[in-house]
Scaffold this motif. Structure first.
Motif, short mmCIF file in Angstrom:
data_model
loop_
_atom_site.label_atom_id
_atom_site.label_comp_id
_atom_site.label_asym_id
_atom_site.label_seq_id
_atom_site.Cartn_x
_atom_site.Cartn_y
_atom_site.Cartn_z
N ALA A 126 0.86 -1.19 0.00
CA ALA A 126 0.00 0.00 0.00
C ALA A 126 0.89 1.23 0.00
N MET A 127 0.31 2.36 -0.38
CA MET A 127 1.02 3.64 -0.37
C MET A 127 0.30 4.59 0.57
N LEU A 128 1.09 5.38 1.31
CA LEU A 128 0.58 6.50 2.09
C LEU A 128 1.22 7.73 1.49
N VAL A 129 0.40 8.61 0.91
CA VAL A 129 0.90 9.69 0.08
C VAL A 129 0.38 11.03 0.59
N GLY A 130 1.23 12.03 0.57
CA GLY A 130 0.79 13.38 0.90
C GLY A 130 -0.01 13.97 -0.25
N GLY A 136 -2.10 -0.61 -6.63
CA GLY A 136 -2.69 -1.12 -5.39
C GLY A 136 -3.32 0.00 -4.60
N PRO A 137 -3.67 -0.29 -3.35
CA PRO A 137 -4.35 0.71 -2.53
C PRO A 137 -3.45 1.90 -2.18
N VAL A 138 -4.03 3.10 -2.32
CA VAL A 138 -3.33 4.35 -2.02
C VAL A 138 -4.16 5.11 -1.00
N PHE A 139 -3.50 5.57 0.05
CA PHE A 139 -4.13 6.37 1.08
C PHE A 139 -3.51 7.75 1.03
N VAL A 140 -4.32 8.76 0.75
CA VAL A 140 -3.84 10.13 0.58
C VAL A 140 -4.19 10.91 1.83
N LEU A 141 -3.17 11.44 2.49
CA LEU A 141 -3.36 12.23 3.70
C LEU A 141 -3.67 13.67 3.30
N ALA A 188 -4.12 -2.76 4.83
CA ALA A 188 -4.21 -3.06 3.39
C ALA A 188 -2.94 -3.72 2.86
N ALA A 189 -1.79 -3.34 3.43
CA ALA A 189 -0.51 -3.87 2.95
C ALA A 189 -0.25 -5.30 3.39
N GLY A 190 -0.91 -5.75 4.44
CA GLY A 190 -0.66 -7.10 4.93
C GLY A 190 0.75 -7.23 5.48
N ASP A 191 1.52 -8.16 4.92
CA ASP A 191 2.90 -8.35 5.39
C ASP A 191 3.92 -7.65 4.51
N ARG A 192 3.44 -6.80 3.60
CA ARG A 192 4.35 -6.04 2.74
C ARG A 192 4.48 -4.61 3.27
N TYR A 193 5.29 -3.80 2.61
CA TYR A 193 5.55 -2.44 3.05
C TYR A 193 4.40 -1.49 2.75
N VAL A 194 4.26 -0.49 3.62
CA VAL A 194 3.50 0.73 3.31
C VAL A 194 4.56 1.71 2.84
N ASN A 195 4.51 2.10 1.59
CA ASN A 195 5.49 3.03 1.04
C ASN A 195 4.97 4.45 1.25
N VAL A 196 5.75 5.25 1.94
CA VAL A 196 5.39 6.64 2.23
C VAL A 196 5.98 7.52 1.15
N LEU A 197 5.14 8.36 0.53
CA LEU A 197 5.59 9.30 -0.49
C LEU A 197 5.21 10.70 -0.06
N GLY A 198 6.20 11.59 -0.06
CA GLY A 198 5.98 12.98 0.32
C GLY A 198 6.79 13.33 1.55
N ALA A 199 7.58 14.38 1.44
CA ALA A 199 8.46 14.79 2.53
C ALA A 199 7.69 15.16 3.79
#
Length: 183
Positions: free
Chosen positions: A45-49, A74-79, A107-118
């Motif tokens: 999953a992604m967590l994105v600014g 895949g699933p993207v969560f936008v903050l 949503a990511a399960g056992d994989r990474y949540v990739n954070v995008l955005g400083a």
């Protein structure tokens, strides 16, 4: 449980975007990179600014447009505190960092949540929610733009190197976050 990972390409002088969020500087450094390519299937999953979500894509208008040069889906969560009126498939808008991280981890399960955005990465780091940082260092100096990490007044973050890698386009350093001192 999923770990959170801030993965980013940075200029040698510490910028991840040029002035005004310009990402065109990145184009010459996108290409074969075994470490980056191996990361893609490890992201759940992604967590994105919001600025990153609506920002400049160095591959816009090409078949490489999108996250990870168009390779990741895949699933993207936008903050954001200002979600758009219309929703998009696989995109969830969240207003709270903790809720966003929790939903992305699930949503990511056992994989990474990739954070995008400083800014999101800085907030996650400050809240103790960032586990690892992967920085691809591009051989270019930008002189101005968005810093990898910017905390007015400072604050030391202790990292432990997990691995490093060299490629013709960018060297990579992977760290785990060990601690933080907000003097």
């Amino acid at each position: 449980m999923a770990k959170t990972l801030y993965s980013v390409t940075m200029s040698l002088d510490g910028f991840i975007a040029g002035p005004g969020g310009d990402m065109s500087w990145l184009t010459p450094f996108l290409g074969p990179n075994p470490m980056a390519e191996a990361l893609v299937p490890r992201i759940g999953a992604m967590l994105v600014g919001n600025r990153t979500f609506g920002g400049d894509d160095p591959n816009r208008g090409t078949d490489k447009e999108g996250a990870m040069s168009g390779e990741w889906h895949g699933p993207v969560f936008v903050l954001t505190h200002h979600p758009p009126a219309q929703s998009s498939p696989d995109i969830t808008f969240v207003a709270d960092l903790h809720e966003g991280v929790a939903a992305a981890r699930e949503a990511a399960g056992d994989r990474y949540v990739n954070v995008l955005g400083a800014d999101v990465a800085r907030q996650a780091l400050g809240a103790g929610l960032l586990d690892e940082i992967l920085v691809f260092i591009a051989p270019v100096l930008l002189g101005d733009g968005t810093r990898l990490y910017d905390l007015p007044g400072g604050g030391e973050v202790t990292l432990e190197r997990l691995t490093s890698d060299e490629s013709p386009l960018a060297n990579a350093l992977w760290f785990s976050v060990r601690g933080r001192d907000d003097r």
